[in-house]
Design a protein around this motif. Structure first.
Motif, PDB file in Angstrom:
ATOM      1  N   VAL A  34      47.447  34.304  31.653  1.00  0.00           N
ATOM      2  CA  VAL A  34      46.480  33.199  31.678  1.00  0.00           C
ATOM      3  C   VAL A  34      47.138  31.966  31.050  1.00  0.00           C
ATOM      4  O   VAL A  34      47.342  31.911  29.834  1.00  0.00           O
ATOM      5  CB  VAL A  34      45.191  33.556  30.906  1.00  0.00           C
ATOM      6  N   PHE A  52      46.315  31.331  36.788  1.00  0.00           N
ATOM      7  CA  PHE A  52      46.589  32.757  36.656  1.00  0.00           C
ATOM      8  C   PHE A  52      47.892  33.059  37.380  1.00  0.00           C
ATOM      9  O   PHE A  52      48.015  32.843  38.595  1.00  0.00           O
ATOM     10  CB  PHE A  52      45.461  33.592  37.263  1.00  0.00           C
ATOM     11  N   LEU A  68      37.198  37.953  34.436  1.00  0.00           N
ATOM     12  CA  LEU A  68      38.407  38.212  33.668  1.00  0.00           C
ATOM     13  C   LEU A  68      38.065  39.194  32.552  1.00  0.00           C
ATOM     14  O   LEU A  68      37.089  38.995  31.802  1.00  0.00           O
ATOM     15  CB  LEU A  68      38.959  36.909  33.070  1.00  0.00           C
TER      16      LEU A  68
END
Length: 366
Positions: A34, A52, A68
């Motif tokens: 991330v 991402f 997520l």
């Protein structure tokens, strides 16, 4: 994948930039890094634009929702929606990138359409790929496609593949072409123009030849550049020989005119005529373009008048005798085989004669 992300308020600690997490899109789970754009961490309850970087590819579209989950222990930490399924790896001014992604997130359908068109730059994009990237309803997409073409925001340069490019990108390419030509003229003032292939090599490698040719056509139409066969030059460029160049040109022409059918090789001319070697070779190129000298083989040039005179005598001989042998041609030229053989081959290549066995005949009579 570029996305809008909301970090749940229930999370016990901040999310660090470049943390590993489990990205769930549809039925697929992908381990991803991330990258928080413009921040080093996200506090619980905050939102941000993120990229991402997935460990393996997946299929997703703009607007797709995702969840997520933390890498370990596994629990839901946030979610959001996809903004750009095919982004570049971001680097540089992340502030500008965030502002750019805000257009995708909060802008209109037309904003998104133009955003993707601008993003590909001079690479251009097909109608199919642009439709996939924007994920707009077909009717809205087709309307925006037609509008961009009709108002000049986009240029259709490949009808077969339906590929377009953003108009501002073509302006950038025009400047690159003009800069390359101006630099070439500065370095080669005695050359009429730059080879089209050489000019193309100065452009970005992803600039397609069709687009390059269309931009050249536009510059020609605007009167900025001139195309002459395989050469391109600035319309403002003119050949103005200085006093030294004019003198070099006169001496070179005199040497070749006096030598007739037994001219020196040009490397010998370079030694005889005073001045810089580069200037002499530039003057040679100019004389070839003007037709004063004619190249017969590597480093072997003849004055045009000498060749034209020989051509007429050769045609007259063949009309009377129908064929000519190498020995007869050597006698006709009064030159050694060093010159007569290349001259025979020259008249073959210019379609005056054709070889039949070990003799030559007029091509029109063959």
């Amino acid at each position: 994948v570029d996305a809008y992300f909301e970090y749940l308020e229930s999370n016990p600690k901040p999310l660090k930039n470049r943390s590993k997490a489990r990205l769930h899109i549809g039925t697929t789970e992908i381990i991803s890094t991330v990258v928080i754009l413009g921040k080093e961490e996200l506090s619980p309850g905050e939102s941000a634009y993120v990229q991402f970087r997935m460990d393996k590819p997946t299929t997703t579209m703009a607007g797709d929702r995702y969840i997520l989950r933390s890498y370990s222990p596994i629990r839901t930490i946030g979610g959001g929606h996809v903004l750009n399924p095919l982004p570049r790896k971001h680097k540089g001014d992340l502030g500008k990138i965030v502002e750019s992604l805000k257009i995708l997130d909060e802008g209109t359908a037309e904003d998104a359409f133009l955003w993707h068109l601008k993003e590909v730059g001079l690479k251009g994009i097909s109608k199919t790929e642009l439709s996939i990237r924007t994920n707009l309803p077909p009717k809205i997409f087709d309307k925006l496609w037609q509008k961009a073409l009709s108002n000049g925001q986009a240029l259709l340069y490949d009808r077969e593949s339906q590929k377009i490019v953003y108009r501002d990108a073509t302006d950038t390419a025009k400047k690159m072409i003009v800069d390359a030509l101006e630099q070439f003229h500065k370095e080669n003032p005695l050359k009429t123009g730059m080879g089209k292939e050489e000019l193309g090599s100065k452009m970005p490698p992803w600039l397609e030849s069709r687009l390059f040719n269309q931009i050249l056509f536009q510059l020609s139409k605007e009167g900025t550049v001139v195309q002459e066969k395989e050469w391109v030059r600035m319309a403002s460029h003119s050949l103005d020989l200085g006093k030294d160049e004019e003198e070099i040109k006169k001496q070179i022409e005199r040497l070749y005119r006096e030598a007739g059918l037994t001219p020196p090789f040009f490397k010998e001319v370079v030694q005889k005529v005073p001045g810089e070697s580069k200037v002499k070779y530039d003057v040679l190129d100019l004389m070839l373009e003007e037709g004063i000298l004619v190249k017969v083989k590597n480093d072997l040039y003849f004055h045009r008048e000498a060749l034209e005179n020989l051509k007429q005598r050769l045609i007259q001989f063949l009309e009377e005798h129908h064929e000519i042998s190498p020995a007869e041609f050597k006698k006709l030229t009064q030159a050694s085989r060093k010159f007569s053989i290349p001259l025979l081959e020259y008249f073959d290549s210019t379609r005056v004669t054709i070889r039949v066995g070990d003799k030559r005949v007029l091509r029109s009579k063959s």
